[in-house]
Write a protein that holds these residues in place. Structure first.
Motif, PDB file in Angstrom:
ATOM      1  N   GLY A  36       0.831  -1.205   0.000  1.00 16.32           N
ATOM      2  CA  GLY A  36       0.000   0.000   0.000  1.00 16.32           C
ATOM      3  C   GLY A  36       0.861   1.250   0.000  1.00 16.32           C
ATOM      4  O   GLY A  36       1.898   1.297   0.665  1.00 16.32           O
ATOM      5  N   VAL A  81      -9.872   1.098   3.602  1.00 16.30           N
ATOM      6  CA  VAL A  81      -9.270  -0.190   3.240  1.00 16.30           C
ATOM      7  C   VAL A  81      -8.878  -0.982   4.485  1.00 16.30           C
ATOM      8  O   VAL A  81      -9.026  -2.204   4.534  1.00 16.30           O
ATOM      9  CB  VAL A  81      -8.041   0.031   2.316  1.00 16.30           C
ATOM     10  N   THR A 122       0.562   5.404   0.559  1.00 17.04           N
ATOM     11  CA  THR A 122      -0.332   6.461   1.043  1.00 17.04           C
ATOM     12  C   THR A 122       0.230   7.834   0.721  1.00 17.04           C
ATOM     13  O   THR A 122       1.426   8.086   0.902  1.00 17.04           O
ATOM     14  CB  THR A 122      -0.500   6.367   2.575  1.00 17.04           C
ATOM     15  N   GLU A 134      -8.842   7.200   2.187  1.00 14.14           N
ATOM     16  CA  GLU A 134      -9.067   5.908   1.519  1.00 14.14           C
ATOM     17  C   GLU A 134      -8.386   4.776   2.282  1.00 14.14           C
ATOM     18  O   GLU A 134      -8.934   3.678   2.407  1.00 14.14           O
ATOM     19  CB  GLU A 134      -8.532   5.976   0.083  1.00 14.14           C
ATOM     20  N   GLN A 135      -7.209   5.055   2.827  1.00 14.83           N
ATOM     21  CA  GLN A 135      -6.495   4.038   3.606  1.00 14.83           C
ATOM     22  C   GLN A 135      -7.326   3.599   4.811  1.00 14.83           C
ATOM     23  O   GLN A 135      -7.392   2.405   5.132  1.00 14.83           O
ATOM     24  CB  GLN A 135      -5.146   4.594   4.067  1.00 14.83           C
ATOM     25  N   ILE A 190      -1.747  -0.844  -4.020  1.00 11.94           N
ATOM     26  CA  ILE A 190      -2.916   0.031  -3.942  1.00 11.94           C
ATOM     27  C   ILE A 190      -2.432   1.433  -3.567  1.00 11.94           C
ATOM     28  O   ILE A 190      -1.606   1.598  -2.664  1.00 11.94           O
ATOM     29  CB  ILE A 190      -3.980  -0.497  -2.957  1.00 11.94           C
ATOM     30  N   ALA A 229      -3.490   5.051  -2.169  1.00  6.20           N
ATOM     31  CA  ALA A 229      -4.603   5.540  -1.362  1.00  6.20           C
ATOM     32  C   ALA A 229      -4.256   6.855  -0.658  1.00  6.20           C
ATOM     33  O   ALA A 229      -3.122   7.053  -0.214  1.00  6.20           O
ATOM     34  CB  ALA A 229      -4.985   4.486  -0.311  1.00  6.20           C
ATOM     35  N   ASP A 237      -7.274   3.641  -8.395  1.00  4.44           N
ATOM     36  CA  ASP A 237      -8.425   4.145  -7.631  1.00  4.44           C
ATOM     37  C   ASP A 237      -8.808   3.077  -6.611  1.00  4.44           C
ATOM     38  O   ASP A 237      -8.838   1.878  -6.931  1.00  4.44           O
ATOM     39  CB  ASP A 237      -9.628   4.391  -8.548  1.00  4.44           C
ATOM     40  N   VAL A 238      -9.110   3.487  -5.410  1.00  3.25           N
ATOM     41  CA  VAL A 238      -9.534   2.544  -4.365  1.00  3.25           C
ATOM     42  C   VAL A 238     -10.993   2.151  -4.620  1.00  3.25           C
ATOM     43  O   VAL A 238     -11.831   3.016  -4.843  1.00  3.25           O
ATOM     44  CB  VAL A 238      -9.373   3.186  -2.965  1.00  3.25           C
ATOM     45  N   LYS A 266      -0.460  10.559  -7.006  1.00  4.74           N
ATOM     46  CA  LYS A 266      -0.709   9.214  -7.543  1.00  4.74           C
ATOM     47  C   LYS A 266      -0.072   8.982  -8.926  1.00  4.74           C
ATOM     48  O   LYS A 266       0.532   7.931  -9.151  1.00  4.74           O
ATOM     49  CB  LYS A 266      -2.217   8.913  -7.592  1.00  4.74           C
TER      50      LYS A 266
END
Length: 464
Positions: A225, A358, A227, A354-355, A348, A350, A322-323, A233
């Motif tokens: 992941g 998840v 962040t 968003e994290q 992923i 995020a 995208d999450v 991104k």
């Protein structure tokens, strides 16, 4: 009898199916095959809760192929699936399993290409039809398919059929089928809607639970992941894709617009990227998948619906740019790599918000989180990169009785290639794709154009 003692032979399958299984090197039944096949052969309705990779297609495929009467010129088996790519994948799997059944006809029908192409192929009724619900209803309305001889209905990925809004079509289809039939239903999850579908359409079904698709990922899958703020991104994604170990990658976005925008960004930064989404015509979708499979592109940027059922072997990396909204979408995306014992990595990207979402999902507990690494972006390149292989389009396909073996022979004899230089080949109904080394591609296309394959002159052109 213990599960280790169960063999395909002991399940009572026809010799022709055992011959195909031997050729495909299917050593022993998976747990779902071991349970489903005896029940289905006994004529019972079956509900199977089975995740991707459990062998469910062969479980129902072997069961219905054992029952099909190749002398009866009518549709006897109907498989309903949620997406075009899955229809093609299931059709091809059933053809391989039924290879030694003489004159077996298996057809796939789906939206996204001309109806007349399908209608023309129905001059002889297929024994098995694999279809998406909307296109099948079109055939029913026009009476190009008549289901009065149907023996078995299979609802594959029932949860996705409902999730994609096919409830009304399913009701209408079932109304037109014979009441005396066998029904098999497979679903990764058992939502209330799926349970209601079972209650209305299956009779005293036997239930097989081979695990749910929401709480397990392959052991050999690494979850990473990243962040950071949303504006970082693109640079973070580019950094991941430029690492040598990333290899072939599938990138998920939540919208068609984002897919197109992101593919353009990557192409401008030197990455060979293709797009796959639900509004693309089927030949374009075939081409995008083909380029990833044969190494003409490194990256496929896709939506969830378009990626449903796609089969890309040797996929090294998945990136969820995208999450997704739900845990099962996360699991399905991540599970596209590290299949069949191979290793793979799922990333992923995020934001902190968003994290937090998840981290609530049990299936995502194994993610190793770290801050996004987003180096300064290079200026846009004037041209997209040029991979080593290029794809050639050949104007003949399965309907012309052309096989991959025929194409290899033609490209060696007429194109002047060494056999080893002919790359990945994929044969569709009316055309084929062949991967060849880029330096020789133009010359090979000119040489093979005009050559005859199975008595038909072909045209060959570069796919760019």
């Amino acid at each position: 009898m213990t599960s280790t003692a169960v063999t395909f032979t002991s399940l009572g399958l026809a010799p022709e199916l055992l011959q195909a299984l031997d050729e495909l090197q299917f050593a022993a039944p998976t747990p779902v095959q071991e349970q489903v096949i005896p029940m289905a052969l006994a004529g019972q309705d079956v509900v199977g809760q089975a995740p991707t990779g459990s062998g469910k297609t062969a479980a129902y495929g072997l069961s219905v192929l054992h029952q099909v009467d190749v002398k009866l010129d009518a549709m006897q088996i109907l498989v309903l699936v949620p997406a075009r790519e899955l229809a093609l994948q299931v059709r091809d799997a059933l053809k391989k399993l039924g290879k030694f059944l003489p004159n077996l006809r298996v057809a796939a029908f789906y939206g996204g290409h001309a109806f007349r192409d399908e209608a023309a192929s129905l001059q002889q009724a297929p024994h098995i039809v694999v279809a998406t619900p909307g296109r099948l209803l079109d055939h029913f309305e026009r009476r190009t398919i008549i289901p009065n001889q149907l023996k078995v209905l299979i609802l594959d990925e029932a949860d996705k059929l409902l999730e994609l809004g096919f409830q009304d079509e399913l009701v209408e289809i079932v109304k037109r089928l014979p009441r005396r039939r066998q029904t098999l239903l497979f679903s990764a999850t058992m939502s209330d809607k799926v349970v209601e579908l079972i209650r209305k359409n299956l009779t005293r079904p036997r239930v097989v639970n081979a695990g749910e698709d929401t709480d397990e990922l392959p052991e050999n899958l690494t979850l990473l992941g990243h962040t950071g703020p949303v504006e970082k991104k693109p640079a973070a994604l580019l950094h991941i894709l430029q690492k040598p170990e990333t290899g072939r990658a599938l990138i998920f976005c939540n919208t068609r617009e984002r897919c197109t925008e992101l593919a353009r960004f990557l192409q401008g930064r030197g990455v060979a990227a293709e797009v796959l989404h639900g509004k693309m015509p089927q030949p374009e979708r075939d081409k995008s998948l083909m380029k990833l499979r044969n190494g003409s592109s490194q990256v496929l940027v896709a939506t969830d619906v378009a990626a449903r059922g796609i089969d890309v072997t040797e996929l090294d990396t998945v990136v969820q740019y995208d999450v997704p909204d739900k845990a099962d979408a996360f699991q399905h995306r991540a599970g596209r790599t590290a299949r069949a014992g191979a290793e793979g990595t799922a990333h992923i990207l995020a934001t902190e918000k968003e994290q937090a979402l998840v981290k609530k999902w049990p299936v995502a507990a194994g993610i190793q989180w770290k801050a996004m690494h987003a180096p300064k972006l290079p200026p846009a390149a004037p041209k997209a990169p040029r991979p080593e292989n290029v794809t050639l389009h050949v104007s003949a396909g399965r309907k012309d009785k052309v096989s991959a073996h025929d194409l290899v022979g033609t490209f060696v004899a007429h194109g002047g290639l060494e056999r080893e230089a002919v790359g990945h080949i994929e044969v569709f109904d009316h055309y084929s794709y062949v991967a060849v080394p880029r330096p020789q591609a133009q010359e090979v296309a000119q040489r093979v154009t005009g050559a005859k394959i199975k008595g038909r002159k072909v045209r060959v052109s570069l796919v760019e």
